[in-house]
Design a protein around this motif. Sequence first.
Motif, PDB file in Angstrom:
ATOM      1  N   ALA A   1       7.993  -6.606  10.633  1.00 29.28           N
ATOM      2  CA  ALA A   1       8.172  -5.964   9.332  1.00 29.28           C
ATOM      3  C   ALA A   1       9.534  -5.286   9.244  1.00 29.28           C
ATOM      4  O   ALA A   1      10.207  -5.331   8.200  1.00 29.28           O
ATOM      5  CB  ALA A   1       7.051  -4.958   9.093  1.00 29.28           C
ATOM      6  N   GLN A   2       9.971  -4.673  10.341  1.00 27.34           N
ATOM      7  CA  GLN A   2      11.287  -4.016  10.366  1.00 27.34           C
ATOM      8  C   GLN A   2      12.411  -5.042  10.243  1.00 27.34           C
ATOM      9  O   GLN A   2      13.402  -4.806   9.545  1.00 27.34           O
ATOM     10  CB  GLN A   2      11.431  -3.201  11.649  1.00 27.34           C
ATOM     11  N   ASP A   3      12.279  -6.182  10.943  1.00 27.87           N
ATOM     12  CA  ASP A   3      13.302  -7.233  10.847  1.00 27.87           C
ATOM     13  C   ASP A   3      13.400  -7.780   9.427  1.00 27.87           C
ATOM     14  O   ASP A   3      14.506  -8.027   8.910  1.00 27.87           O
ATOM     15  CB  ASP A   3      12.982  -8.371  11.824  1.00 27.87           C
ATOM     16  N   GLU A   4      12.241  -7.980   8.784  1.00 26.55           N
ATOM     17  CA  GLU A   4      12.263  -8.461   7.403  1.00 26.55           C
ATOM     18  C   GLU A   4      12.931  -7.451   6.482  1.00 26.55           C
ATOM     19  O   GLU A   4      13.697  -7.811   5.581  1.00 26.55           O
ATOM     20  CB  GLU A   4      10.840  -8.769   6.930  1.00 26.55           C
ATOM     21  N   THR A   5      12.657  -6.181   6.708  1.00 27.80           N
ATOM     22  CA  THR A   5      13.290  -5.141   5.901  1.00 27.80           C
ATOM     23  C   THR A   5      14.797  -5.121   6.114  1.00 27.80           C
ATOM     24  O   THR A   5      15.573  -4.935   5.173  1.00 27.80           O
ATOM     25  CB  THR A   5      12.701  -3.758   6.252  1.00 27.80           C
ATOM     26  N   ALA A   6      15.225  -5.354   7.363  1.00 31.67           N
ATOM     27  CA  ALA A   6      16.656  -5.354   7.675  1.00 31.67           C
ATOM     28  C   ALA A   6      17.361  -6.593   7.139  1.00 31.67           C
ATOM     29  O   ALA A   6      18.584  -6.598   6.990  1.00 31.67           O
ATOM     30  CB  ALA A   6      16.862  -5.256   9.183  1.00 31.67           C
ATOM     31  N   GLY A   7      16.608  -7.665   6.859  1.00 33.08           N
ATOM     32  CA  GLY A   7      17.205  -8.843   6.250  1.00 33.08           C
ATOM     33  C   GLY A   7      17.415 -10.041   7.162  1.00 33.08           C
ATOM     34  O   GLY A   7      17.895 -11.079   6.697  1.00 33.08           O
ATOM     35  N   TYR A   8      17.042  -9.928   8.454  1.00 29.88           N
ATOM     36  CA  TYR A   8      17.257 -11.044   9.388  1.00 29.88           C
ATOM     37  C   TYR A   8      16.069 -11.141  10.347  1.00 29.88           C
ATOM     38  O   TYR A   8      15.635 -10.126  10.910  1.00 29.88           O
ATOM     39  CB  TYR A   8      18.544 -10.850  10.196  1.00 29.88           C
ATOM     40  N   VAL A   9      15.591 -12.355  10.545  1.00 29.95           N
ATOM     41  CA  VAL A   9      14.469 -12.602  11.451  1.00 29.95           C
ATOM     42  C   VAL A   9      14.825 -13.791  12.344  1.00 29.95           C
ATOM     43  O   VAL A   9      15.252 -14.839  11.846  1.00 29.95           O
ATOM     44  CB  VAL A   9      13.162 -12.905  10.686  1.00 29.95           C
ATOM     45  N   LEU A  10      14.637 -13.621  13.660  1.00 25.62           N
ATOM     46  CA  LEU A  10      14.892 -14.694  14.612  1.00 25.62           C
ATOM     47  C   LEU A  10      13.561 -15.297  15.050  1.00 25.62           C
ATOM     48  O   LEU A  10      12.717 -14.609  15.637  1.00 25.62           O
ATOM     49  CB  LEU A  10      15.657 -14.173  15.838  1.00 25.62           C
ATOM     50  N   ILE A  11      13.398 -16.582  14.749  1.00 24.56           N
ATOM     51  CA  ILE A  11      12.186 -17.326  15.100  1.00 24.56           C
ATOM     52  C   ILE A  11      12.562 -18.407  16.110  1.00 24.56           C
ATOM     53  O   ILE A  11      13.641 -19.002  16.035  1.00 24.56           O
ATOM     54  CB  ILE A  11      11.561 -17.978  13.852  1.00 24.56           C
ATOM     55  N   ASP A  12      11.676 -18.672  17.042  1.00 20.43           N
ATOM     56  CA  ASP A  12      11.864 -19.773  17.987  1.00 20.43           C
ATOM     57  C   ASP A  12      10.874 -20.883  17.673  1.00 20.43           C
ATOM     58  O   ASP A  12       9.658 -20.635  17.601  1.00 20.43           O
ATOM     59  CB  ASP A  12      11.651 -19.310  19.432  1.00 20.43           C
ATOM     60  N   ILE A  13      11.381 -22.099  17.481  1.00 19.92           N
ATOM     61  CA  ILE A  13      10.527 -23.274  17.342  1.00 19.92           C
ATOM     62  C   ILE A  13      10.402 -23.915  18.717  1.00 19.92           C
ATOM     63  O   ILE A  13      11.394 -24.309  19.320  1.00 19.92           O
ATOM     64  CB  ILE A  13      11.113 -24.275  16.328  1.00 19.92           C
ATOM     65  N   ARG A  14       9.174 -23.994  19.199  1.00 20.93           N
ATOM     66  CA  ARG A  14       8.936 -24.478  20.560  1.00 20.93           C
ATOM     67  C   ARG A  14       8.216 -25.830  20.526  1.00 20.93           C
ATOM     68  O   ARG A  14       7.351 -26.057  19.691  1.00 20.93           O
ATOM     69  CB  ARG A  14       8.073 -23.474  21.341  1.00 20.93           C
ATOM     70  N   LEU A  15       8.601 -26.702  21.465  1.00 26.46           N
ATOM     71  CA  LEU A  15       7.900 -27.963  21.703  1.00 26.46           C
ATOM     72  C   LEU A  15       7.421 -27.970  23.143  1.00 26.46           C
ATOM     73  O   LEU A  15       8.186 -27.649  24.068  1.00 26.46           O
ATOM     74  CB  LEU A  15       8.802 -29.180  21.452  1.00 26.46           C
ATOM     75  N   ASP A  16       6.175 -28.325  23.326  1.00 27.66           N
ATOM     76  CA  ASP A  16       5.583 -28.330  24.663  1.00 27.66           C
ATOM     77  C   ASP A  16       4.707 -29.573  24.799  1.00 27.66           C
ATOM     78  O   ASP A  16       3.805 -29.790  23.991  1.00 27.66           O
ATOM     79  CB  ASP A  16       4.742 -27.059  24.877  1.00 27.66           C
ATOM     80  N   GLY A  17       5.004 -30.387  25.794  1.00 29.55           N
ATOM     81  CA  GLY A  17       4.204 -31.604  25.956  1.00 29.55           C
ATOM     82  C   GLY A  17       4.606 -32.382  27.187  1.00 29.55           C
ATOM     83  O   GLY A  17       5.068 -31.812  28.177  1.00 29.55           O
ATOM     84  N   TRP A  18       4.460 -33.706  27.116  1.00 27.35           N
ATOM     85  CA  TRP A  18       4.681 -34.559  28.281  1.00 27.35           C
ATOM     86  C   TRP A  18       5.486 -35.792  27.880  1.00 27.35           C
ATOM     87  O   TRP A  18       5.307 -36.329  26.783  1.00 27.35           O
ATOM     88  CB  TRP A  18       3.340 -34.999  28.880  1.00 27.35           C
ATOM     89  N   VAL A  19       6.385 -36.204  28.776  1.00 23.50           N
ATOM     90  CA  VAL A  19       7.171 -37.412  28.559  1.00 23.50           C
ATOM     91  C   VAL A  19       7.039 -38.331  29.766  1.00 23.50           C
ATOM     92  O   VAL A  19       6.725 -37.884  30.869  1.00 23.50           O
ATOM     93  CB  VAL A  19       8.672 -37.100  28.320  1.00 23.50           C
ATOM     94  N   ARG A  20       7.251 -39.630  29.508  1.00 23.76           N
ATOM     95  CA  ARG A  20       7.326 -40.614  30.585  1.00 23.76           C
ATOM     96  C   ARG A  20       8.605 -41.409  30.403  1.00 23.76           C
ATOM     97  O   ARG A  20       9.068 -41.629  29.276  1.00 23.76           O
ATOM     98  CB  ARG A  20       6.125 -41.571  30.547  1.00 23.76           C
ATOM     99  N   TRP A  21       9.189 -41.843  31.530  1.00 17.14           N
ATOM    100  CA  TRP A  21      10.410 -42.639  31.496  1.00 17.14           C
ATOM    101  C   TRP A  21      10.060 -44.110  31.680  1.00 17.14           C
ATOM    102  O   TRP A  21       9.153 -44.459  32.449  1.00 17.14           O
ATOM    103  CB  TRP A  21      11.368 -42.202  32.608  1.00 17.14           C
ATOM    104  N   LYS A  22      10.803 -44.988  31.004  1.00 19.50           N
ATOM    105  CA  LYS A  22      10.577 -46.427  31.117  1.00 19.50           C
ATOM    106  C   LYS A  22      11.881 -47.112  31.517  1.00 19.50           C
ATOM    107  O   LYS A  22      12.892 -47.005  30.822  1.00 19.50           O
ATOM    108  CB  LYS A  22      10.082 -47.001  29.783  1.00 19.50           C
ATOM    109  N   VAL A  23      11.861 -47.795  32.666  1.00 15.43           N
ATOM    110  CA  VAL A  23      13.006 -48.558  33.155  1.00 15.43           C
ATOM    111  C   VAL A  23      12.549 -49.993  33.346  1.00 15.43           C
ATOM    112  O   VAL A  23      11.774 -50.294  34.260  1.00 15.43           O
ATOM    113  CB  VAL A  23      13.543 -47.993  34.482  1.00 15.43           C
ATOM    114  N   GLY A  24      13.022 -50.884  32.475  1.00 18.99           N
ATOM    115  CA  GLY A  24      12.528 -52.254  32.519  1.00 18.99           C
ATOM    116  C   GLY A  24      11.048 -52.288  32.213  1.00 18.99           C
ATOM    117  O   GLY A  24      10.613 -51.819  31.165  1.00 18.99           O
TER     118      GLY A  24
END
Length: 220
Positions: A148-171
């Motif tokens: 609420a204080q950040d909104e009143t001050a005029g600036y808000v820092l948000i983090d967009i997070r991605l969390d998951g799993w990847v696999r690599w493919k070679v040939g």
Amino acid sequence: MSVIKDCGGHKGCECEEKKLRRKVVWAVVALLLLTVFVVLVVWVALRPHKPRFYLQDLSVLCLNVTPPASTYLFTTMQATVAARNDNGRVGVYYDKVDVYAQYKGAAITVPTQLPVEYQGHYDQSVWSPFLQSLDHVVLPPYLAVALAQDETAGYVLIDIRLDGWVRWKVGTWISGHYHLQVNCPALLTVNDGKGSYGGTTGGGDGYFRFQQAAACSVDV
């Protein structure tokens, strides 16, 4: 004088079978070690790079909390995230990747799962998931006050997070799963930096503005 080899009291054929089994075991072990060595050599030679992520846009319709009366957070936003595979010989499978928003380390939306996708050599993917708090997000009192204080001050820092799993493919070879963690910081101005003073509160079209596209930190 001829030497008769003792086979531990067993018959000669049993002794030969035991030797044969040992040879087979050692041959299998040697084959496995050779396979691992070849995979490592190929892996080092290819030197796969982590995919690059960028937060292209963050549209926030509402981001509202009213402490001390309530610490329930109500928010609806849409994040546009791009990922690029910079590998010329390695493809990337994105499996079970969740996207959510954070404020000072606390989740402020429920996870939204991205569709499973394969990213070929030098390919780029763009996702634009909607992120919402629904009725599930209750902030600790100190975070509700800070937001609420950040909104009143005029600036808000948000983090967009991605969390998951990847696999690599070679040939035709596909690796096991590797944990993917991505963090994309997003600085929002509130009411053109004037903040939520007086009757200008809550949100609406253009009330929150994302400043500029930004690179994300990636950990695999």
